[in-house]
Motif scaffolding. Structure first.
Motif, PDB file in Angstrom:
ATOM      1  N   ARG A   1       0.770  -1.310   0.203  1.00 49.45           N
ATOM      2  CA  ARG A   1      -0.102  -0.116  -0.113  1.00 49.45           C
ATOM      3  C   ARG A   1       0.986   1.097  -0.143  1.00 49.45           C
ATOM      4  O   ARG A   1       2.104   1.130   0.530  1.00 49.45           O
ATOM      5  N   PRO A   2       0.477   2.421  -0.358  1.00 54.11           N
ATOM      6  CA  PRO A   2       1.280   3.642  -0.587  1.00 54.11           C
ATOM      7  C   PRO A   2       1.934   4.003   1.031  1.00 54.11           C
ATOM      8  O   PRO A   2       1.062   3.784   1.867  1.00 54.11           O
ATOM      9  N   ALA A   3       3.115   4.421   0.850  1.00 55.18           N
ATOM     10  CA  ALA A   3       3.595   4.791   2.036  1.00 55.18           C
ATOM     11  C   ALA A   3       3.250   6.283   2.635  1.00 55.18           C
ATOM     12  O   ALA A   3       3.162   7.077   1.733  1.00 55.18           O
ATOM     13  N   PRO A   4       2.871   6.487   3.926  1.00 52.11           N
ATOM     14  CA  PRO A   4       2.743   7.586   4.407  1.00 52.11           C
ATOM     15  C   PRO A   4       4.196   8.580   4.206  1.00 52.11           C
ATOM     16  O   PRO A   4       4.957   8.109   4.101  1.00 52.11           O
ATOM     17  N   LEU A   5       3.704   9.672   4.176  1.00 51.19           N
ATOM     18  CA  LEU A   5       4.791  10.976   4.014  1.00 51.19           C
ATOM     19  C   LEU A   5       5.190  11.662   5.135  1.00 51.19           C
ATOM     20  O   LEU A   5       4.280  12.254   5.710  1.00 51.19           O
TER      21      LEU A   5
ATOM     22  N   GLY B   1      14.623   9.551  17.850  1.00 43.10           N
ATOM     23  CA  GLY B   1      14.090   8.980  16.628  1.00 43.10           C
ATOM     24  C   GLY B   1      13.055   7.714  16.657  1.00 43.10           C
ATOM     25  O   GLY B   1      12.178   7.926  15.763  1.00 43.10           O
ATOM     26  N   ASP B   2      13.331   6.865  17.694  1.00 40.82           N
ATOM     27  CA  ASP B   2      12.193   5.872  17.936  1.00 40.82           C
ATOM     28  C   ASP B   2      11.187   6.224  18.351  1.00 40.82           C
ATOM     29  O   ASP B   2       9.930   5.924  17.928  1.00 40.82           O
ATOM     30  N   ASP B   3      11.326   7.203  19.361  1.00 39.77           N
ATOM     31  CA  ASP B   3      10.085   8.042  19.617  1.00 39.77           C
ATOM     32  C   ASP B   3       9.298   8.502  18.725  1.00 39.77           C
ATOM     33  O   ASP B   3       8.084   8.707  18.469  1.00 39.77           O
ATOM     34  N   ALA B   4       9.962   9.186  17.800  1.00 37.32           N
ATOM     35  CA  ALA B   4       9.431   9.858  16.427  1.00 37.32           C
ATOM     36  C   ALA B   4       8.600   9.075  15.780  1.00 37.32           C
ATOM     37  O   ALA B   4       7.293   9.027  15.557  1.00 37.32           O
ATOM     38  N   ASN B   5       9.075   7.821  15.599  1.00 41.50           N
ATOM     39  CA  ASN B   5       8.551   6.738  14.688  1.00 41.50           C
ATOM     40  C   ASN B   5       6.953   6.231  15.604  1.00 41.50           C
ATOM     41  O   ASN B   5       6.251   5.934  14.893  1.00 41.50           O
ATOM     42  N   ARG B   6       7.141   6.271  16.771  1.00 39.90           N
ATOM     43  CA  ARG B   6       6.131   5.818  17.579  1.00 39.90           C
ATOM     44  C   ARG B   6       5.153   6.752  17.460  1.00 39.90           C
ATOM     45  O   ARG B   6       3.751   6.571  17.642  1.00 39.90           O
ATOM     46  N   PHE B   7       5.604   7.951  17.369  1.00 38.02           N
ATOM     47  CA  PHE B   7       4.341   9.179  17.398  1.00 38.02           C
ATOM     48  C   PHE B   7       3.738   9.194  15.971  1.00 38.02           C
ATOM     49  O   PHE B   7       2.601   9.409  16.181  1.00 38.02           O
ATOM     50  N   PHE B   8       4.402   8.972  15.076  1.00 32.50           N
ATOM     51  CA  PHE B   8       3.839   8.942  13.573  1.00 32.50           C
ATOM     52  C   PHE B   8       2.919   7.863  13.285  1.00 32.50           C
ATOM     53  O   PHE B   8       2.054   7.895  12.812  1.00 32.50           O
ATOM     54  N   ALA B   9       3.393   6.785  14.102  1.00 28.05           N
ATOM     55  CA  ALA B   9       2.502   5.672  13.907  1.00 28.05           C
ATOM     56  C   ALA B   9       1.102   5.696  14.594  1.00 28.05           C
ATOM     57  O   ALA B   9       0.211   5.076  13.947  1.00 28.05           O
ATOM     58  N   ARG B  10       1.161   6.364  15.836  1.00 29.66           N
ATOM     59  CA  ARG B  10      -0.102   6.653  16.249  1.00 29.66           C
ATOM     60  C   ARG B  10      -1.149   7.576  15.196  1.00 29.66           C
ATOM     61  O   ARG B  10      -2.441   7.425  15.538  1.00 29.66           O
ATOM     62  N   HIS B  11      -0.369   8.343  14.582  1.00 33.87           N
ATOM     63  CA  HIS B  11      -1.357   9.375  13.873  1.00 33.87           C
ATOM     64  C   HIS B  11      -1.155   9.535  12.440  1.00 33.87           C
ATOM     65  O   HIS B  11      -2.046  10.102  11.806  1.00 33.87           O
ATOM     66  N   LEU B  12      -0.490   8.588  11.745  1.00 32.81           N
ATOM     67  CA  LEU B  12      -0.267   8.648  10.270  1.00 32.81           C
ATOM     68  C   LEU B  12      -0.606   7.189   9.694  1.00 32.81           C
ATOM     69  O   LEU B  12      -0.222   6.772   8.480  1.00 32.81           O
ATOM     70  N   THR B  13      -1.182   6.310  10.710  1.00 31.30           N
ATOM     71  CA  THR B  13      -1.645   5.001  10.205  1.00 31.30           C
ATOM     72  C   THR B  13      -3.226   4.924  10.195  1.00 31.30           C
ATOM     73  O   THR B  13      -3.913   5.662  11.023  1.00 31.30           O
TER      74      THR B  13
END
Length: 243
Positions: free
Chosen positions: A35-39, A231-243
């Motif tokens: 599926r398309p990747a979030p940006l 960086g790991d915290d950033a990925n977790r933050f975006f995982a909550r809001h960009l998926t």
């Protein structure tokens, strides 16, 4: 948008340089997925050749979680035409800091507001082009600085659904008013011992941000000393809001 080069980095990350009109940029995409990747838009203080190692590292870190990342060169930075008024404001800022004098609102406004006024429409035009590419889709996040650009973009661009803002640049008073209009989820990173910027201004801006969900991470260390785990915290933050 015209791609000018491409190469594969580690972990099958594709890096492509592009131009948007006469504006240089870089796009990083993860290995093809179903599926398309979030940006994620990667903000920075200008000068892509200088900033490249940190930007590429952030992009690879995001790609490991399935995100595409893109960045643009800032107005007046890198190979883009210089702005005499901005250069004068920057010289006035350095003189004030070197003399231990207060940095006036006039200096901050002359340095930052024209930059924001030009950069934010460019980022929005880049979004139009990037989201039209195969393999990239919404939702969109913003990550990085200049923080005034991030605040303006978060306030006016509905496609940006979450933002990670890097505190650490002088902020015009007008941007504080814009900050009150921001409603998307925010994570703000602050280096407590940043040698170049005003800690209290960063805390005041965080207080002004209108988002009902906002988190401040403050770490000891100077301007470039952001801990790797953020960086790991950033990925977790975006995982909550960009998926």
């Amino acid at each position: 948008m015209r791609f000018t080069s491409e190469r594969h980095l580690a972990d099958d990350v594709l890096e492509r340089e592009f131009t948007l009109g006469d504006i240089p940029g870089i796009l990083w995409t993860p290995a093809p997925a179903t599926r398309p990747a979030p940006l994620i838009l990667l903000g920075h203080p200008g000068g892509l050749p200088t900033m490249y190692p940190r930007l590429a590292d952030r992009a690879r870190h995001a790609a490991a979680e399935g995100y595409a990342s893109a960045t643009l060169e800032l107005p007046g930075a890198g190979d883009r035409p210089r702005d005499a008024a901005a250069d004068q404001a920057r010289a006035d800022l350095r003189r004030a800091l070197g003399a231990g004098e207060p940095v006036t609102d006039d200096i901050v406004d002359r340095l930052v507001l024209p930059l924001v006024d030009q950069a934010v429409p460019e980022w929005r035009a880049a979004l139009d082009a990037l989201l039209a590419l195969p393999g990239i889709g919404g939702p969109v996040g913003y990550s990085g600085g200049v923080i005034s650009i991030g605040v303006r973009l978060a306030a006016v661009e509905p496609r940006v659904k979450a933002a990670l803002l890097f505190a650490g640049s002088f902020v015009p008073r007008a941007v504080f008013e814009e900050a009150r209009k921001v409603t998307i989820p925010l994570l703000v990173l602050l280096q407590w011992d940043d040698e170049h910027n005003d800690r209290q201004m960063a805390l005041d801006l965080f207080d002004a941000l209108g988002s009902p969900e906002k988190t401040l991470h403050a770490n000891t260390g100077g301007h470039t000393g952001v801990p790797r785990f953020e960086g790991d915290d950033a990925n977790r933050f975006f995982a909550r809001h960009l998926t």
